[in-house]
Design a protein around this motif. Structure first.
Motif, PDB file in Angstrom:
ATOM      1  N   GLY A   5      -9.318  -6.110   0.614  1.00 18.18           N
ATOM      2  CA  GLY A   5      -8.376  -7.084   1.170  1.00 18.18           C
ATOM      3  C   GLY A   5      -9.001  -8.444   1.406  1.00 18.18           C
ATOM      4  N   GLU A   6     -10.232  -8.453   1.906  1.00 18.47           N
ATOM      5  CA  GLU A   6     -10.922  -9.724   2.142  1.00 18.47           C
ATOM      6  C   GLU A   6     -11.233 -10.437   0.827  1.00 18.47           C
ATOM      7  OE1 GLU A   6     -13.298  -8.873   6.305  1.00 18.47           O
ATOM      8  OE2 GLU A   6     -14.044  -7.930   4.457  1.00 18.47           O
ATOM      9  N   ARG A   7     -11.559  -9.669  -0.211  1.00 14.93           N
ATOM     10  CA  ARG A   7     -11.813 -10.291  -1.518  1.00 14.93           C
ATOM     11  C   ARG A   7     -10.525 -10.880  -2.089  1.00 14.93           C
ATOM     12  NH1 ARG A   7     -15.700  -6.223  -1.585  1.00 14.93           N
ATOM     13  NH2 ARG A   7     -14.340  -4.666  -2.505  1.00 14.93           N
ATOM     14  N   ILE A   8      -9.411 -10.177  -1.923  1.00 20.88           N
ATOM     15  CA  ILE A   8      -8.120 -10.698  -2.393  1.00 20.88           C
ATOM     16  C   ILE A   8      -7.766 -11.969  -1.630  1.00 20.88           C
ATOM     17  CG2 ILE A   8      -5.631 -10.245  -2.522  1.00 20.88           C
ATOM     18  CD1 ILE A   8      -6.404  -7.259  -3.029  1.00 20.88           C
ATOM     19  N   ASN A  35      -0.190  -6.824   3.264  1.00 21.89           N
ATOM     20  CA  ASN A  35      -0.716  -5.477   3.504  1.00 21.89           C
ATOM     21  C   ASN A  35      -2.040  -5.251   2.778  1.00 21.89           C
ATOM     22  OD1 ASN A  35       1.329  -4.680   5.240  1.00 21.89           O
ATOM     23  ND2 ASN A  35       2.577  -3.820   3.604  1.00 21.89           N
ATOM     24  N   TYR A  36      -2.176  -5.781   1.563  1.00 18.05           N
ATOM     25  CA  TYR A  36      -3.453  -5.662   0.847  1.00 18.05           C
ATOM     26  C   TYR A  36      -4.545  -6.418   1.588  1.00 18.05           C
ATOM     27  CZ  TYR A  36      -0.448  -4.405  -3.168  1.00 18.05           C
ATOM     28  OH  TYR A  36       0.479  -3.832  -4.005  1.00 18.05           O
ATOM     29  N   GLU A  37      -4.246  -7.674   1.950  1.00 23.99           N
ATOM     30  CA  GLU A  37      -5.257  -8.519   2.583  1.00 23.99           C
ATOM     31  C   GLU A  37      -5.677  -8.003   3.949  1.00 23.99           C
ATOM     32  OE1 GLU A  37      -4.069 -12.629   2.594  1.00 23.99           O
ATOM     33  OE2 GLU A  37      -4.151 -12.759   0.401  1.00 23.99           O
ATOM     34  N   ASN A  38      -4.770  -7.320   4.628  1.00 25.92           N
ATOM     35  CA  ASN A  38      -5.084  -6.776   5.950  1.00 25.92           C
ATOM     36  C   ASN A  38      -5.514  -5.314   5.890  1.00 25.92           C
ATOM     37  OD1 ASN A  38      -4.568  -9.064   7.752  1.00 25.92           O
ATOM     38  ND2 ASN A  38      -2.508  -8.957   6.886  1.00 25.92           N
ATOM     39  N   ASN A  39      -5.814  -4.845   4.677  1.00 28.06           N
ATOM     40  CA  ASN A  39      -6.317  -3.488   4.442  1.00 28.06           C
ATOM     41  C   ASN A  39      -5.386  -2.398   4.957  1.00 28.06           C
ATOM     42  OD1 ASN A  39      -8.852  -4.267   3.148  1.00 28.06           O
ATOM     43  ND2 ASN A  39      -9.325  -5.122   5.161  1.00 28.06           N
TER      44      ASN A  39
END
Length: 120
Positions: A5-8, A35-39
């Motif tokens: 998520g942090e890489r995105i 949701n991806y970025e916040n895992n």
């Protein structure tokens, strides 16, 4: 090490995209990007490939952070290591004012280093 998520988030913000803009590019929605970025969710294989193509990075880098970028994430060549990516990700969490303070400090450090180099 940064999470997926942090890489995105890093790639999206480094390229000046909003969550909605990225979602539109890859055929998703801003809630999914959030949701991806916040895992909260892990993107599936199709989304990973779309992100890889969109940002010109390897799927391995998105998933594991273990390979170099395939190409520049922006128009400039990037030689960014993992700790620099972590720092950039943390800076992105700051307010606009706090970011300006960080930028001013870094610019002053570079100017001072340059001035000291000329004096020697």
């Amino acid at each position: 090490m940064l999470s997926i998520g942090e890489r995105i988030r890093y790639l999206r913000t480094a390229n000046g995209l909003s969550m909605k803009e990225l979602a539109d590019i890859i055929g998703s929605n801003s809630a999914a990007i959030s949701n991806y970025e916040n895992n909260k969710n892990v993107p599936g294989g199709k989304i990973i490939i779309l992100l890889s193509d969109c940002f010109r990075v390897s799927t391995d880098w998105i998933l594991m952070g273990t390979t170099e970028l395939k190409g520049p994430t922006t128009n400039k060549q990037s030689n960014v290591n993992e700790s620099e990516l972590t720092l950039a990700s943390q800076i992105n969490l700051l307010s606009k004012l706090e970011k300006r303070v960080v930028e001013t400090v870094v610019r002053e450090m570079i100017r001072t280093r340059h001035d000291q180099g000329e004096a020697q």
